[in-house]
Design a protein around this motif. Sequence first.
Motif, PDB file in Angstrom:
ATOM      1  N   ARG A  50       0.787  -1.167   0.047  1.00 53.34           N
ATOM      2  CA  ARG A  50       0.147  -0.279   0.042  1.00 53.34           C
ATOM      3  C   ARG A  50       0.878   1.265   0.103  1.00 53.34           C
ATOM      4  O   ARG A  50       1.629   1.435   0.828  1.00 53.34           O
ATOM      5  CB  ARG A  50      -1.068   0.051   1.161  1.00 53.34           C
ATOM      6  N   TRP A  51       0.341   2.113  -0.888  1.00 45.77           N
ATOM      7  CA  TRP A  51       0.976   3.618  -0.802  1.00 45.77           C
ATOM      8  C   TRP A  51      -0.124   4.522  -0.753  1.00 45.77           C
ATOM      9  O   TRP A  51      -0.892   4.500  -1.530  1.00 45.77           O
ATOM     10  CB  TRP A  51       1.794   3.808  -1.937  1.00 45.77           C
ATOM     11  N   THR A  52      -0.097   5.581   0.323  1.00 43.97           N
ATOM     12  CA  THR A  52      -1.173   6.397   0.491  1.00 43.97           C
ATOM     13  C   THR A  52      -0.631   7.762   0.322  1.00 43.97           C
ATOM     14  O   THR A  52       0.454   8.080   0.965  1.00 43.97           O
ATOM     15  CB  THR A  52      -2.069   6.167   1.607  1.00 43.97           C
ATOM     16  N   SER A  53      -1.381   8.697  -0.450  1.00 49.65           N
ATOM     17  CA  SER A  53      -0.595  10.170  -0.438  1.00 49.65           C
ATOM     18  C   SER A  53      -0.824  10.654   0.842  1.00 49.65           C
ATOM     19  O   SER A  53      -1.537  10.470   1.675  1.00 49.65           O
ATOM     20  CB  SER A  53      -1.670  10.850  -1.347  1.00 49.65           C
ATOM     21  N   PRO A  54       0.464  11.354   1.173  1.00 45.42           N
ATOM     22  CA  PRO A  54       0.722  12.194   2.652  1.00 45.42           C
ATOM     23  C   PRO A  54      -0.027  13.421   2.647  1.00 45.42           C
ATOM     24  O   PRO A  54      -0.052  14.036   3.554  1.00 45.42           O
ATOM     25  CB  PRO A  54       2.337  12.474   2.324  1.00 45.42           C
ATOM     26  N   CYS A  55      -1.270  13.467   1.675  1.00 40.70           N
ATOM     27  CA  CYS A  55      -1.750  14.816   1.757  1.00 40.70           C
ATOM     28  C   CYS A  55      -2.565  14.862   3.028  1.00 40.70           C
ATOM     29  O   CYS A  55      -3.008  13.970   3.670  1.00 40.70           O
ATOM     30  CB  CYS A  55      -2.738  14.882   0.550  1.00 40.70           C
ATOM     31  N   PRO A  56      -2.738  16.201   3.459  1.00 45.54           N
ATOM     32  CA  PRO A  56      -3.540  16.380   4.704  1.00 45.54           C
ATOM     33  C   PRO A  56      -5.031  16.200   4.293  1.00 45.54           C
ATOM     34  O   PRO A  56      -5.242  16.476   3.390  1.00 45.54           O
ATOM     35  CB  PRO A  56      -3.296  17.830   4.975  1.00 45.54           C
ATOM     36  N   LEU A  57      -5.850  15.730   5.410  1.00 47.28           N
ATOM     37  CA  LEU A  57      -6.843  15.529   5.134  1.00 47.28           C
ATOM     38  C   LEU A  57      -7.931  16.580   6.432  1.00 47.28           C
ATOM     39  O   LEU A  57      -7.574  16.688   7.308  1.00 47.28           O
ATOM     40  CB  LEU A  57      -7.729  14.167   5.294  1.00 47.28           C
ATOM     41  N   PRO A  58      -9.070  16.807   6.004  1.00 47.95           N
ATOM     42  CA  PRO A  58      -9.664  17.716   6.715  1.00 47.95           C
ATOM     43  C   PRO A  58     -10.170  16.912   8.079  1.00 47.95           C
ATOM     44  O   PRO A  58     -10.440  15.693   7.935  1.00 47.95           O
ATOM     45  CB  PRO A  58     -11.097  18.112   5.937  1.00 47.95           C
ATOM     46  N   GLU A  59     -10.605  17.684   9.035  1.00 48.57           N
ATOM     47  CA  GLU A  59     -10.734  16.807  10.401  1.00 48.57           C
ATOM     48  C   GLU A  59     -12.302  16.532  10.322  1.00 48.57           C
ATOM     49  O   GLU A  59     -12.556  15.503  10.739  1.00 48.57           O
ATOM     50  CB  GLU A  59     -10.703  17.709  11.622  1.00 48.57           C
ATOM     51  N   LYS A  60     -13.187  17.370   9.722  1.00 49.69           N
ATOM     52  CA  LYS A  60     -14.526  16.675   9.593  1.00 49.69           C
ATOM     53  C   LYS A  60     -14.897  16.387   8.297  1.00 49.69           C
ATOM     54  O   LYS A  60     -14.041  16.542   7.481  1.00 49.69           O
ATOM     55  CB  LYS A  60     -15.567  17.776   9.985  1.00 49.69           C
ATOM     56  N   GLY A  61     -15.916  15.397   8.204  1.00 50.88           N
ATOM     57  CA  GLY A  61     -16.302  15.060   7.026  1.00 50.88           C
ATOM     58  C   GLY A  61     -15.581  13.701   6.800  1.00 50.88           C
ATOM     59  O   GLY A  61     -14.816  13.149   7.416  1.00 50.88           O
ATOM     60  N   PHE A  62     -16.122  13.316   5.437  1.00 52.28           N
ATOM     61  CA  PHE A  62     -15.890  11.748   5.020  1.00 52.28           C
ATOM     62  C   PHE A  62     -14.836  12.049   3.803  1.00 52.28           C
ATOM     63  O   PHE A  62     -14.971  12.287   2.884  1.00 52.28           O
ATOM     64  CB  PHE A  62     -16.929  11.013   4.648  1.00 52.28           C
ATOM     65  N   PHE A  63     -13.653  11.610   4.278  1.00 54.95           N
ATOM     66  CA  PHE A  63     -12.378  11.819   3.181  1.00 54.95           C
ATOM     67  C   PHE A  63     -11.496  10.511   3.388  1.00 54.95           C
ATOM     68  O   PHE A  63     -11.353   9.897   4.332  1.00 54.95           O
ATOM     69  CB  PHE A  63     -11.476  13.191   3.688  1.00 54.95           C
ATOM     70  N   PHE A  64     -10.910  10.355   2.168  1.00 53.60           N
ATOM     71  CA  PHE A  64     -10.005   9.307   2.244  1.00 53.60           C
ATOM     72  C   PHE A  64      -9.004   9.488   1.063  1.00 53.60           C
ATOM     73  O   PHE A  64      -9.150  10.027   0.171  1.00 53.60           O
ATOM     74  CB  PHE A  64     -10.712   7.894   1.531  1.00 53.60           C
ATOM     75  N   ALA A  65      -7.523   9.346   1.742  1.00 53.86           N
ATOM     76  CA  ALA A  65      -6.550   9.869   0.958  1.00 53.86           C
ATOM     77  C   ALA A  65      -6.399   8.901  -0.432  1.00 53.86           C
ATOM     78  O   ALA A  65      -6.425   7.741  -0.160  1.00 53.86           O
ATOM     79  CB  ALA A  65      -5.222   9.830   1.807  1.00 53.86           C
ATOM     80  N   PRO A  66      -5.865   9.571  -1.313  1.00 55.05           N
ATOM     81  CA  PRO A  66      -5.560   8.512  -2.758  1.00 55.05           C
ATOM     82  C   PRO A  66      -4.590   7.495  -1.925  1.00 55.05           C
ATOM     83  O   PRO A  66      -3.537   7.908  -1.709  1.00 55.05           O
ATOM     84  CB  PRO A  66      -5.051   9.808  -3.702  1.00 55.05           C
ATOM     85  N   THR A  67      -4.814   6.264  -2.678  1.00 49.15           N
ATOM     86  CA  THR A  67      -4.228   4.988  -2.459  1.00 49.15           C
ATOM     87  C   THR A  67      -3.784   4.203  -3.755  1.00 49.15           C
ATOM     88  O   THR A  67      -4.751   4.171  -4.295  1.00 49.15           O
ATOM     89  CB  THR A  67      -4.877   4.486  -1.554  1.00 49.15           C
ATOM     90  N   VAL A  68      -2.594   3.749  -3.632  1.00 51.69           N
ATOM     91  CA  VAL A  68      -2.221   2.980  -4.964  1.00 51.69           C
ATOM     92  C   VAL A  68      -1.678   1.781  -4.183  1.00 51.69           C
ATOM     93  O   VAL A  68      -0.562   1.706  -3.481  1.00 51.69           O
ATOM     94  CB  VAL A  68      -1.274   3.593  -5.551  1.00 51.69           C
ATOM     95  N   PHE A  69      -2.327   0.462  -4.720  1.00 51.61           N
ATOM     96  CA  PHE A  69      -1.577  -0.719  -4.287  1.00 51.61           C
ATOM     97  C   PHE A  69      -0.598  -1.379  -5.278  1.00 51.61           C
ATOM     98  O   PHE A  69      -1.298  -1.334  -6.629  1.00 51.61           O
ATOM     99  CB  PHE A  69      -2.731  -1.820  -4.016  1.00 51.61           C
ATOM    100  N   ALA A  70       0.561  -1.512  -4.954  1.00 55.05           N
ATOM    101  CA  ALA A  70       1.248  -2.262  -5.880  1.00 55.05           C
ATOM    102  C   ALA A  70       1.314  -3.755  -5.605  1.00 55.05           C
ATOM    103  O   ALA A  70       0.889  -4.184  -4.466  1.00 55.05           O
ATOM    104  CB  ALA A  70       2.832  -1.671  -5.927  1.00 55.05           C
ATOM    105  N   ASN A  71       2.106  -4.592  -6.427  1.00 57.57           N
ATOM    106  CA  ASN A  71       2.159  -6.132  -6.276  1.00 57.57           C
ATOM    107  C   ASN A  71       0.823  -6.831  -5.789  1.00 57.57           C
ATOM    108  O   ASN A  71       0.731  -7.537  -5.289  1.00 57.57           O
ATOM    109  CB  ASN A  71       2.980  -6.394  -4.977  1.00 57.57           C
TER     110      ASN A  71
END
Lengths: 288, 476
Positions: B355-376
Amino acid sequence: MSDRVTVSKTYKLFVGGAFPRSESGRTYPVSDSRGRFLANAAQASRKDLREAVVAARGAFGKWSGATAYNRGQVLYRVAELLEGRREQFAAEVAAGEGAPSRRAQSIVDAAIDRWVWYAGWTDKLATVLGAANPVAGPYFSFSVPEPTGVVGVLAPPDSSLLGLVSVLAPVLAVGATAVVVASEDRPLPAITLAEVLATSDVPGGVVNLLTGHTAELAPWLAAHADVNALDLAGAPVEQRAELERAAAGTVTRVLRVGRGEPDWTTGPDIGRLRALVETKTVWHPMGV
Amino acid sequence: MTWEYDPAPESRAIANLKPTYRPFVDGEFVDGTGEPLKSVNPATEEVLAEVGTAGPTDVDKAVKAARRAYDKVWGRMPGSERAKYIFRIARMIAERARELAVLETLDNGKPIKESRDTDVPTASAHFFYHAGWADKLEYAGYGPDPRPLGVAGQVIPWNFPLLMAAWKIAPALACGNTVVLKPAETTPLTALVLAEIIQQAELPPGVVNIVPGAGDVGAELVNHPGVAKVAFTGSTEVGKLIQGSLAGTGKKLTLELGGKAANIVFDDAPLDQAVEGIVNGIFFNQGHVCCAGSRLLVQESIADELLDRLHERVATLRVGDPMDKNTDVGAINSRDQLSKIRELVTSGEQEGAQRWTSPCPLPEKGFFFAPTVFANVTQSMRIAREEIFGPVLSVLTFRTPDEALAKANNTPYGLSAGVWTEKGSRILWMADRLRAGVVWANTFNRFDPAAPFGGYQESGFGREGGRTGLEAYLDV
């Protein structure tokens, strides 16, 4: 009735998006159906006609290159504007064609609806006339209709608005550009239509409209080397063979039209759209 | 040097948000007999509005109103007259485009730039295109005078709320049918503004009815005996239930269901373009796209380089406030969806994908999921087989075109696929063999009213758009 004196309009040509007088300085009187004077119309010359073809050719690249959706929107916009001029057109049709006002009104309504019908064709023509060709080999082959180029249109002499719309709108719908010779005796609705086009989003030069003597202008239009197709709807019957011969000089496409003027109120078919397109077939190999 | 972005918020006021919205039945907004629902802004978790829902009696009224409108007015109206009504809708959507875009973003959580540049203009275009068909059906290839079916019962998802309403309503009306449409439970607002537009466009009462509610309202609608045609866009799971429940009724059915699209990158692909296409393919609309390019198949020789470039690019995606014009990835539509995504991502980790997930900051409230890329990723893993419907990409590799094809087609789905290569003959060879309803070459996620869209296999049947799409609404 008010005793106010009205402001009369000078009817001019429509070339390249502008409204010039004829360079020849000539005009001819236009009368209503009972012979009363209505206005002087410009009598276009050979030079005016050639200017109009230059304008139409110049506008072809942009108009034919616009997306079909965009052309559809632009043409639909014209219908919206026509609707706003409904009364004016009805009055002009009534005067020129001698139609009672209710009949004139319904002619105008039919003309607007016809414009809408053609506006809807821009992005459907390729799916109806185009094809994926099932060739016997590892190739992807498809055919698409493309506008033929500059179209010379001799507008019907009797039906000054509905007939005109029925021959002009298909030119625009396929993405071609037009040089129109308006009905000689009833040119006023054509000039008013040009005013609508000038204030619409149709680019200047896509439609060029000449008034004058059809028999004088037609041979020049037919023989012009930069005209790709010719709609002889309004050609004098005795002149047709001569015009077709002149067109043959540069293999200009000539639309097949009947001898008399058809009943323009009957529903249109796609004959004119088909006549104004070229089919282009593209081949590409398939393989890793 | 790093340049920071200043906030560029769109104005919330322009959405004209009302405290309550109501079902639209027989030309009037009515009090539904169902339990009202609260529509929530997924980016802030605040309640946006209370929405009246339809009970069984409302659905019955709506279907009957639609039938009356079909029998008395719409079904017998000349196509040229129907066309003008539909053109009006297209124009009025365009006129209120900004309002609709903002409302869509508030209700759905998608970035304003997407609702502004894609959802709303495409919805308007869909009506415009189909308006033109209304008086040309004899040219569509279904015979000289193809007839409509009657009342169409339509159920749409929450990922493109207004656009899906347009995809359903426009062809139905153009072909002469009347409509009862159920918008998704979590995103009913823009469909109800569309109802207002339909009212302003003076469509005869009953021609279009909008009945908000949850799945039970949808079931009530599709099973109503007065419905002649059912169109559903949503999950394969529910699609199967609907197909089963309609068995033996003779109702015409079209389904646009899930997908697990392969996006295939060959070693000669223009990599910069491919990276943009991959990002667009999976992170557009938070990955809430049935045709999302969720399985990336990369030729082995360029896999490492592509993955590096992809990480670099994805890390620049701005995740957060959907109302900000610079936001690339907005909010996950609901808490439920967020937990489904999390569950599948966990399975990917447990099954051994990297798993690799973007280190981007996410808002505290609300439903968010950081962009994620699975290799292998291997083909047996759940993240390679199941639709995640979120910003999660699974990367697999291949060596030969045949292997790419075998892997791409190794799915019960078949909605879309992407091919990236400079070689035209290979694009067409692949397109010829991919078992998918849409194949994008050197591009991804292109939609146009003139181009048919729909799936093979368990991605559903029937097409939307183009001449082909008319079939769904004609008695042919």
